[in-house]
Design an enzyme around this catalytic site. Structure first.
Site, PDB file in Angstrom:
ATOM      1  N   ASP A  63       0.954  -1.056  -0.075  1.00 47.14           N
ATOM      2  CA  ASP A  63       0.103  -0.030   0.101  1.00 47.14           C
ATOM      3  C   ASP A  63       1.028   1.114   0.066  1.00 47.14           C
ATOM      4  OD1 ASP A  63      -2.411   1.696   0.414  1.00 47.14           O
ATOM      5  OD2 ASP A  63      -1.633   1.880   2.533  1.00 47.14           O
ATOM      6  N   ASP A  65      -0.373   5.252   0.978  1.00 42.88           N
ATOM      7  CA  ASP A  65      -0.718   6.295   2.083  1.00 42.88           C
ATOM      8  C   ASP A  65      -0.811   5.564   3.314  1.00 42.88           C
ATOM      9  OD1 ASP A  65      -1.017   8.484   0.411  1.00 42.88           O
ATOM     10  OD2 ASP A  65      -2.976   7.525  -0.246  1.00 42.88           O
ATOM     11  N   GLU A 110     -14.073   3.919   8.221  1.00 41.95           N
ATOM     12  CA  GLU A 110     -13.006   3.060   7.469  1.00 41.95           C
ATOM     13  C   GLU A 110     -12.337   2.353   8.915  1.00 41.95           C
ATOM     14  OE1 GLU A 110      -8.851   3.368   5.177  1.00 41.95           O
ATOM     15  OE2 GLU A 110     -10.117   5.270   5.365  1.00 41.95           O
ATOM     16  N   SER A 178      -2.461   1.321  -4.554  1.00 44.02           N
ATOM     17  CA  SER A 178      -2.917   2.517  -3.741  1.00 44.02           C
ATOM     18  C   SER A 178      -4.285   2.595  -4.008  1.00 44.02           C
ATOM     19  CB  SER A 178      -1.902   3.735  -4.006  1.00 44.02           C
ATOM     20  OG  SER A 178      -2.499   4.820  -3.330  1.00 44.02           O
TER      21      SER A 178
END
Length: 317
Positions: A63, A65, A110, A178
């Site tokens: 990933d 960020d 999230e 990403s």
């Protein structure tokens, strides 16, 4: 049982003896207080098997960020690729306000450990779609992205150059997967001088018109909880990843665990999760999901140490 300090057990005594020496001499970073593991023996055996196979069998999927980039620095949040676009060069104050409102609404969802991925999925689609619609309305200019990145406080994790350089030197492909903005992501790594030939990116890319103005986003939306679909549809087409059955996976969300689903017949998979926020609420789910959990660790120390050992030929027979 959760191990903070090396505690070795394995059914194979020879592997036990070798690993006991390697843990101390080769990967002391695994003894850091920020490192948590549920099944230490499985981690040990996987790393050992990957080292025996060598760099030629390895690929890294990560990933971006809050995984390759820092979560925070000096007490302040480091911007994501979406947040970097929050610049007066690119968007107006009203857009900034609306994006912050969306962040405050959807980010707690999230990272809510009490909700399932299935519950979160439609809400994440809603969030990403609304943000992208706002950005399109701003008619962002492509030629302003580089300046926006330069003016931002974006930061890769400490040790990032060792990470990228090691992979390049060993000819190990790095797939960055990403849910951020691919154009901004590329600019961040380019300005940090690590956009190297072995780096491949799957992300949300902007679609600019002939005058360089944003008019849409390309292809299927990628968000935190649909990376499995993206992995299956994209990764198979990347020739550099084929024939590399050992996978080191890095992420900061449980949704990142599906990034390796596009790897056919992987032999060994080692997952590292960066637990950046709401540690007490999410620690149990991370420990039960990732092989290694790094708690509030803003460095690449542990991934770099594991890569150093896996790609080393010192102990390979």
């Amino acid at each position: 049982m959760i191990y903070h300090i090396p505690s070795i057990y394995t059914p194979v005594r020879s592997v036990l003896a070798i690993w006991h020496q390697l843990t101390k001499a080769e990967i002391p970073e695994l003894a850091k207080c920020s490192v948590l593991m549920r099944e230490r023996s499985r981690v040990e055996e996987t790393i050992y098997a990957m080292q025996r196979a060598g760099a030629g069998s390895l690929q890294v999927i990560s990933d971006f960020d809050m995984t390759l980039t820092r979560f925070a620095h000096n007490g302040k949040r480091v911007p994501t690729t979406h947040n970097i676009l929050d610049n007066q060069l690119l968007i107006d104050e009203d857009c900034t306000k609306k994006m912050k409102e969306l962040l405050n609404t959807y980010y707690p969802i999230e990272i809510d450990a009490s909700r399932t991925a299935e519950e979160k999925l439609p809400l994440m689609v809603e969030w990403w779609t609304k943000v992208h619609e706002l950005l399109i309305q701003q008619r962002i200019r492509k030629d302003m992205l580089a300046q926006a990145v330069r003016e931002s406080s974006a930061m890769l994790r400490e040790g990032y150059k060792v990470f990228f350089d090691r992979l390049t030197e060993q000819q190990v492909p790095l797939l960055i997967f990403s849910a951020g903005v691919g154009d901004v992501l590329e600019e961040v790594i380019r300005q940090n001088h690590v956009f190297l030939p072995n780096v491949h990116i799957i992300s949300n890319y902007m679609d600019f018109d002939q005058t360089g103005v944003l008019r849409a986003f390309k292809g299927q939306l990628i968000h935190t909880f649909n990376k499995r679909e993206g992995a299956l549809s994209h990764a198979a087409g990347l020739r550099a990843l084929q024939g590399r059955p050992n996978v080191l996976l890095l992420g900061d969300s449980l949704g990142d665990l599906t990034m390796a689903d596009g790897v056919s017949e992987h032999q060994n998979l080692l997952t590292i999760g960066f637990l950046n926020d709401q540690v007490d609420e999410r620690k149990e789910s991370y420990i039960n999901s990732f092989d290694i959990v790094l708690v509030k660790d803003e460095t690449m120390d542990v991934p770099n140490a594991i890569l150093r050992y896996i790609t080393s030929s010192r102990y390979r027979k």
